[in-house]
Design an enzyme around this catalytic site. Structure first.
Site, mmCIF file in Angstrom:
data_model
loop_
_atom_site.group_PDB
_atom_site.id
_atom_site.type_symbol
_atom_site.label_atom_id
_atom_site.label_comp_id
_atom_site.label_asym_id
_atom_site.label_seq_id
_atom_site.Cartn_x
_atom_site.Cartn_y
_atom_site.Cartn_z
ATOM 1 N N GLY A 1 -12.947 38.314 38.188
ATOM 2 C CA GLY A 1 -11.598 37.757 38.065
ATOM 3 C C GLY A 1 -11.608 36.520 37.167
ATOM 4 O O GLY A 1 -10.784 36.382 36.253
ATOM 5 N N HIS A 2 -12.565 35.611 37.407
ATOM 6 C CA HIS A 2 -12.671 34.413 36.557
ATOM 7 C C HIS A 2 -12.978 34.814 35.111
ATOM 8 O O HIS A 2 -12.431 34.250 34.168
ATOM 9 C CB HIS A 2 -13.814 33.500 37.033
ATOM 10 C CG HIS A 2 -13.610 32.924 38.397
ATOM 11 N ND1 HIS A 2 -14.395 33.272 39.479
ATOM 12 C CD2 HIS A 2 -12.725 32.004 38.856
ATOM 13 C CE1 HIS A 2 -14.006 32.585 40.534
ATOM 14 N NE2 HIS A 2 -12.994 31.821 40.209
ATOM 15 N N GLU B 1 -3.149 35.394 39.356
ATOM 16 C CA GLU B 1 -1.981 35.589 40.240
ATOM 17 C C GLU B 1 -2.369 35.823 41.693
ATOM 18 O O GLU B 1 -1.502 35.920 42.546
ATOM 19 C CB GLU B 1 -1.123 36.752 39.727
ATOM 20 C CG GLU B 1 -0.351 36.355 38.484
ATOM 21 C CD GLU B 1 0.509 37.462 37.917
ATOM 22 O OE1 GLU B 1 0.192 38.649 38.158
ATOM 23 O OE2 GLU B 1 1.488 37.137 37.222
ATOM 24 N N LYS B 2 -3.661 35.900 41.988
ATOM 25 C CA LYS B 2 -4.053 36.030 43.398
ATOM 26 C C LYS B 2 -3.566 34.793 44.163
ATOM 27 O O LYS B 2 -3.064 34.906 45.267
ATOM 28 C CB LYS B 2 -5.567 36.184 43.553
ATOM 29 C CG LYS B 2 -5.971 36.347 45.012
ATOM 30 C CD LYS B 2 -7.396 36.784 45.147
ATOM 31 C CE LYS B 2 -8.350 35.669 44.860
ATOM 32 N NZ LYS B 2 -8.317 34.569 45.852
ATOM 33 N N ASP B 3 -3.713 33.636 43.534
ATOM 34 C CA ASP B 3 -3.203 32.398 44.135
ATOM 35 C C ASP B 3 -1.804 32.143 43.561
ATOM 36 O O ASP B 3 -1.586 31.201 42.798
ATOM 37 C CB ASP B 3 -4.171 31.242 43.852
ATOM 38 C CG ASP B 3 -5.509 31.485 44.529
ATOM 39 O OD1 ASP B 3 -5.527 31.666 45.752
ATOM 40 O OD2 ASP B 3 -6.527 31.544 43.816
ATOM 41 N N ALA C 1 -18.795 29.880 41.787
ATOM 42 C CA ALA C 1 -19.013 31.162 42.474
ATOM 43 C C ALA C 1 -18.209 32.233 41.733
ATOM 44 O O ALA C 1 -17.379 32.934 42.309
ATOM 45 C CB ALA C 1 -18.648 31.082 43.944
ATOM 46 N N LEU C 2 -18.461 32.296 40.444
ATOM 47 C CA LEU C 2 -17.617 33.092 39.550
ATOM 48 C C LEU C 2 -17.765 34.594 39.793
ATOM 49 O O LEU C 2 -18.801 35.075 40.233
ATOM 50 C CB LEU C 2 -17.976 32.780 38.092
ATOM 51 C CG LEU C 2 -17.829 31.316 37.672
ATOM 52 C CD1 LEU C 2 -18.121 31.166 36.190
ATOM 53 C CD2 LEU C 2 -16.448 30.763 38.003
ATOM 54 N N GLN D 1 -9.086 19.399 48.328
ATOM 55 C CA GLN D 1 -8.133 20.494 48.556
ATOM 56 C C GLN D 1 -8.535 21.354 49.758
ATOM 57 O O GLN D 1 -7.875 22.333 50.069
ATOM 58 C CB GLN D 1 -7.934 21.342 47.300
ATOM 59 C CG GLN D 1 -9.089 22.269 46.936
ATOM 60 C CD GLN D 1 -8.808 23.021 45.653
ATOM 61 O OE1 GLN D 1 -8.788 22.445 44.566
ATOM 62 N NE2 GLN D 1 -8.574 24.328 45.751
ATOM 63 N N ARG E 1 -14.826 33.942 47.948
ATOM 64 C CA ARG E 1 -15.105 34.007 49.394
ATOM 65 C C ARG E 1 -15.636 35.383 49.817
ATOM 66 O O ARG E 1 -16.238 35.499 50.882
ATOM 67 C CB ARG E 1 -13.837 33.688 50.189
ATOM 68 C CG ARG E 1 -13.438 32.228 50.112
ATOM 69 C CD ARG E 1 -12.296 31.928 51.046
ATOM 70 N NE ARG E 1 -12.157 30.511 51.297
ATOM 71 C CZ ARG E 1 -11.422 29.681 50.576
ATOM 72 N NH1 ARG E 1 -10.755 30.141 49.529
ATOM 73 N NH2 ARG E 1 -11.359 28.397 50.865
HETATM 74 O O1 PAF Z 1 -8.000 28.206 42.127
HETATM 75 C C1 PAF Z 1 -8.983 27.430 42.193
HETATM 76 O O2 PAF Z 1 -10.146 27.835 42.041
HETATM 77 C C2 PAF Z 1 -8.744 25.956 42.460
HETATM 78 O O3 PAF Z 1 -7.686 25.774 43.336
HETATM 79 C C3 PAF Z 1 -8.554 25.141 41.179
HETATM 80 C C4 PAF Z 1 -7.296 25.557 40.418
HETATM 81 C C5 PAF Z 1 -9.765 25.284 40.286
HETATM 82 C C6 PAF Z 1 -8.392 23.654 41.521
HETATM 83 O O4 PAF Z 1 -9.517 23.160 42.187
#
Ligand code: PAF
Length: 283
Positions: A37-38, A149-151, A33-34, A62, A188
């Site tokens: 940012g990606h 850095e969002k995560d 779902a790029l 996860q 999301r």
């Molecule tokens: O940030 C994400 O999209 C995921 O947590 C990752 C690092 C690809 C691991 O599934």
């Protein structure tokens, strides 16, 4: 034409051929779902390496919430097109069985790093992230790996994973990419209704005002102001707002307790969980 890799064996062959030819490989792990940012991570990987490999894998272990996993957006054709246009040479798209042929029973403990904020509200989440990222690094064997850095907390945990297990990869942190109205880009976001999408930028606007307030008010005042402001916006359900050290991620009570003090927020809006952060003060 980009190479699509589906198995560990093919990925190992690809990694070996890149290393054998003396070339470097940058890796961008994603759940698909790029968005822009990606793509910023892919561009950075291509600037710094000969090859970029992106993985697309919605990692079931996860997700602490089944509904979140089921509703996670999946747009593989569009993702491949975007990666092709960005010049990414290879995409690793394994199945769940390929990644997890056996029952998973690894348990990581990153001390307080996986207990606060996301760790507290999403039990098991970082264990699932650590397992998949470690496996991906072992399979892809990149020279460098790129994370947004969002995560922010995820990034801290991955740095610790690499340090602890001495994984030979350099972690590169990349700044948050925002929409024109300030909303942090996220897969999301595509689940937001049109009305909620219009409201969502108020998260970042609130963080920006918090940064202004941090110049003149104490930590407790800013924390309370942000939570009250977010709660007052119709449809917003703030899960947490934490003021914490950018280095240790531990909460601070005074601005001078850390070199960098960050604000970390999660807001639910129309059943969608939105995360953001901002640097509030720096020594
Ligand atoms: O940030 C994400 O999209 C995921 O947590 C990752 C690092 C690809 C691991 O599934």
């Amino acid at each position: 034409m980009q190479k699509i890799i589906r198995t560990r064996a093919e990925a190992a062959d690809f990694a070996a051929s890149v290393r054998f030819s003396g070339k470097t490989m940058g890796f961008v792990p994603t759940m698909g779902a790029l968005h822009e940012g990606h793509l910023s991570l892919v561009r950075k990987a291509l600037q710094e390496n000969d090859y970029c490999v992106t993985s697309i894998f919605v990692n079931p272990i996860q997700f602490n919430n089944r509904e979140d996993l089921e509703k996670y957006p999946r747009t593989p054709e569009r993702d491949l097109q975007m990666l092709e246009e960005a010049g990414c040479q290879a995409v690793f798209m394994p199945s769940v069985d390929e990644m997890y042929p056996e029952e998973v029973n690894e348990h990581y403990d990153f001390g307080h790093l996986d207990k606060v904020m996301e760790g507290a509200f999403r039990p098991g989440h970082f264990n699932g992230v650590a397992i998949v990222v470690k496996r991906l690094f072992e399979i892809i064997q990149p020279h460098k790996a790129y994370f947004g850095e969002k995560d922010y907390q995820q990034l801290a945990i991955i740095r610790e994973l690499v340090r602890r297990y001495q994984i030979p990869v350099k972690i590169v942190a990349c700044p948050i990419v925002r929409e024109d109205d300030g909303l942090a880009m996220s897969s999301r976001n595509m689940r937001l209704s049109a009305e909620d999408r219009r409201k969502a930028p108020q998260i970042y606007q609130t963080l920006l005002t918090a940064r202004q307030l941090a110049k003149e008010h104490d930590v407790a005042f800013v924390k309370n102001w942000v939570l009250e402001t977010l709660k007052s916006i119709e449809g917003f359900e703030p899960e947490y707002f934490e003021i914490a050290s950018g280095e240790t991620l531990l909460p601070v009570n005074h601005w001078d307790e850390a070199d960098t003090v960050m604000g970390f927020v999660v807001v639910w809006l129309g059943g969608v969980r939105l995360i953001d952060n901002i640097e509030l003060r720096r020594k």
